[in-house]
Design an enzyme around this catalytic site. Structure first.
Site, PDB file in Angstrom:
ATOM      1  N   ASN A   1     -22.847 -30.347  38.821  1.00 41.40           N
ATOM      2  CA  ASN A   1     -21.881 -29.281  39.070  1.00 41.40           C
ATOM      3  C   ASN A   1     -21.496 -28.441  37.779  1.00 41.40           C
ATOM      4  O   ASN A   1     -20.764 -28.978  37.203  1.00 41.40           O
ATOM      5  CB  ASN A   1     -20.618 -29.999  39.814  1.00 41.40           C
TER       6      ASN A   1
ATOM      7  N   LYS B   1     -17.703 -27.856  37.016  1.00 40.94           N
ATOM      8  CA  LYS B   1     -17.150 -29.039  36.473  1.00 40.94           C
ATOM      9  C   LYS B   1     -17.362 -28.893  35.051  1.00 40.94           C
ATOM     10  O   LYS B   1     -16.551 -29.454  34.195  1.00 40.94           O
ATOM     11  CB  LYS B   1     -17.822 -30.370  37.024  1.00 40.94           C
TER      12      LYS B   1
ATOM     13  N   ASP C   1     -15.827 -38.280  39.792  1.00 38.25           N
ATOM     14  CA  ASP C   1     -15.785 -38.203  41.131  1.00 38.25           C
ATOM     15  C   ASP C   1     -14.467 -37.651  41.464  1.00 38.25           C
ATOM     16  O   ASP C   1     -13.414 -38.090  41.175  1.00 38.25           O
ATOM     17  CB  ASP C   1     -16.194 -39.551  41.480  1.00 38.25           C
TER      18      ASP C   1
HETATM   19  P1  ITT Z   1     -21.654 -34.198  40.905  1.00 39.19           P
HETATM   20  O1  ITT Z   1     -21.420 -35.366  41.674  1.00 39.19           O
HETATM   21  O2  ITT Z   1     -22.775 -33.904  40.378  1.00 39.19           O
HETATM   22  O3  ITT Z   1     -20.597 -34.178  39.663  1.00 39.19           O
HETATM   23  P2  ITT Z   1     -20.347 -32.819  43.118  1.00 39.19           P
HETATM   24  O4  ITT Z   1     -19.945 -31.319  43.257  1.00 39.19           O
HETATM   25  O5  ITT Z   1     -21.180 -33.322  44.029  1.00 39.19           O
HETATM   26  O6  ITT Z   1     -21.022 -32.712  41.533  1.00 39.19           O
HETATM   27  P3  ITT Z   1     -18.118 -34.740  43.782  1.00 39.19           P
HETATM   28  O7  ITT Z   1     -19.285 -35.628  44.336  1.00 39.19           O
HETATM   29  O8  ITT Z   1     -17.419 -35.292  42.881  1.00 39.19           O
HETATM   30  O9  ITT Z   1     -19.106 -33.498  42.808  1.00 39.19           O
HETATM   31  O10 ITT Z   1     -17.561 -33.747  44.768  1.00 39.19           O
HETATM   32  C1  ITT Z   1     -16.254 -33.293  44.920  1.00 39.19           C
HETATM   33  C2  ITT Z   1     -16.370 -32.133  45.499  1.00 39.19           C
HETATM   34  O11 ITT Z   1     -14.852 -31.924  45.743  1.00 39.19           O
HETATM   35  C3  ITT Z   1     -16.703 -30.924  44.849  1.00 39.19           C
HETATM   36  O12 ITT Z   1     -18.039 -30.463  45.324  1.00 39.19           O
HETATM   37  C4  ITT Z   1     -15.666 -29.623  45.491  1.00 39.19           C
HETATM   38  O13 ITT Z   1     -15.933 -29.314  46.869  1.00 39.19           O
HETATM   39  C5  ITT Z   1     -14.365 -30.509  45.465  1.00 39.19           C
HETATM   40  N1  ITT Z   1     -13.824 -30.251  44.436  1.00 39.19           N
HETATM   41  C6  ITT Z   1     -13.430 -31.100  43.233  1.00 39.19           C
HETATM   42  N2  ITT Z   1     -12.874 -30.643  42.368  1.00 39.19           N
HETATM   43  C7  ITT Z   1     -12.581 -29.404  42.666  1.00 39.19           C
HETATM   44  C8  ITT Z   1     -11.901 -28.523  42.150  1.00 39.19           C
HETATM   45  O14 ITT Z   1     -11.143 -28.594  40.658  1.00 39.19           O
HETATM   46  N3  ITT Z   1     -11.642 -27.197  42.569  1.00 39.19           N
HETATM   47  C9  ITT Z   1     -12.126 -27.195  43.757  1.00 39.19           C
HETATM   48  N4  ITT Z   1     -12.828 -28.164  44.686  1.00 39.19           N
HETATM   49  C10 ITT Z   1     -12.939 -29.266  43.890  1.00 39.19           C
END
Ligand code: ITT
Length: 195
Positions: free
Chosen positions: A14, A17, A72
Site C-alpha cells: 500500500n 501507507k 496491519d
Molecule cells: P498491506 O497489507 O500491503 O500493508 P493493505 O492496504 O492490504 O496493505 P491492511 O491489510 O492493513 O493493508 O488493510 C487495512 C485497510 O484499512 C486499508 O486497505 C484501508 O482500506 C483501511 N485503512 C487503514 N488505514 C487507513 C487510513 O489511514 N485511512 C483510510 N483507510 C485506512
C-alpha cells in the site's frame, strides 16, 4: 555500500501507507534508511489485528536479511455496525467502498468509529519482535468529503478535529493524530533509544 544494520524495510503493497510513514521518518532524525518492500504477505482472518500483524510478519521473516516491519490496520464502525469492517477493511473497501459503508448507517450524529494500527517490527540487531500500536476515535461523516488520504479517510471525522474528515486534512495534520502516526512515532522512539 550501505550498512545493512541501518536499513529498515516497510513491507507493504500500500503506497499510501508507505508515503505517510516516510513523511514522519523525514521529520525525525532517524539513522535508519526506510525503504518500501512489496512482498506478498499472508493475512489470516483472525478476530484481532495483533494476531494478523504477527502472522503477517512471520510470513516473510525468512525472506529478509535486515530489520523490517509490517503494519496491519483497520476501520471499525463501533456504532451502529459493531466494529464492521474491522479486520475485513481492505476487502470491504475494495468491494463496497465508502459509499457501501454510508448506506449501512442512518444516524450519523450518533455514530462512533475508530482506526487502529498495529506495527510488528523485526529488529535485527537484537533479534527481537516488537509491537507498536495506535488508535484514533471519531464518527462517520454523512457524506464523502475531501480529496486527500486513501481508503476510509473521506468518511471518518476524528474527535480531535470535529469539523473535518481525514481526507480534508493535510498529510501532516493527519499524521499528527492518526493511528499510524501514533504507532510510527512509538517505533521511532524505540529506534532512537536502541541505536
Ligand atoms: P498491506 O497489507 O500491503 O500493508 P493493505 O492496504 O492490504 O496493505 P491492511 O491489510 O492493513 O493493508 O488493510 C487495512 C485497510 O484499512 C486499508 O486497505 C484501508 O482500506 C483501511 N485503512 C487503514 N488505514 C487507513 C487510513 O489511514 N485511512 C483510510 N483507510 C485506512
Amino acid at each position: 555500500m550501505q550498512n545493512e544494520n541501518l536499513r529498515l524495510y516497510f513491507v507493504t503493497g500500500n503506497k499510501s501507507k508507505f508515503n505517510e510513514v516516510s513523511k514522519i521518518f523525514q521529520t525525525q532524525k532517524v539513522k535508519f534508511t526506510l525503504q518500501q518492500l512489496n512482498l506478498e504477505t499472508i493475512e489470516i482472518q483472525a478476530d484481532n489485528i495483533n494476531d494478523v500483524a504477527l502472522f503477517k510478519l512471520n510470513s516473510v521473516k525468512d525472506k529478509i536479511n535486515s530489520s523490517f516491519f509490517i503494519e496491519d490496520s483497520g476501520f471499525f464502525v463501533d456504532k451502529p455496525l459493531k466494529g464492521f469492517p474491522g479486520v475485513y477493511s481492505s476487502y470491504v473497501f475494495k468491494s463496497i467502498g465508502d459509499e457501501g459503508i454510508l448506506r449501512l448507517i442512518d444516524d450519523f450524529e450518533g455514530s462512533r468509529a475508530h482506526f487502529s494500527a498495529v506495527i510488528a517490527l523485526y529488529f535485527k540487531p537484537l533479534d527481537k519482535i516488537l509491537i507498536f500500536e495506535g488508535e484514533v476515535r471519531g464518527k462517520v461523516s454523512d457524506k464523502i468529503k475531501g480529496k486527500g488520504g486513501f481508503g476510509f479517510d473521506p468518511i471518518f471525522i476524528p474527535d480531535l478535529i470535529p469539523n473535518k474528515t481525514f481526507s480534508e486534512l493535510s498529510p501532516q495534520e493527519k499524521n499528527e493524530i492518526s493511528h499510524r502516526g501514533q504507532a510510527i512515532r512509538k517505533l521511532i522512539s524505540f529506534l532512537k533509544r536502541n541505536f
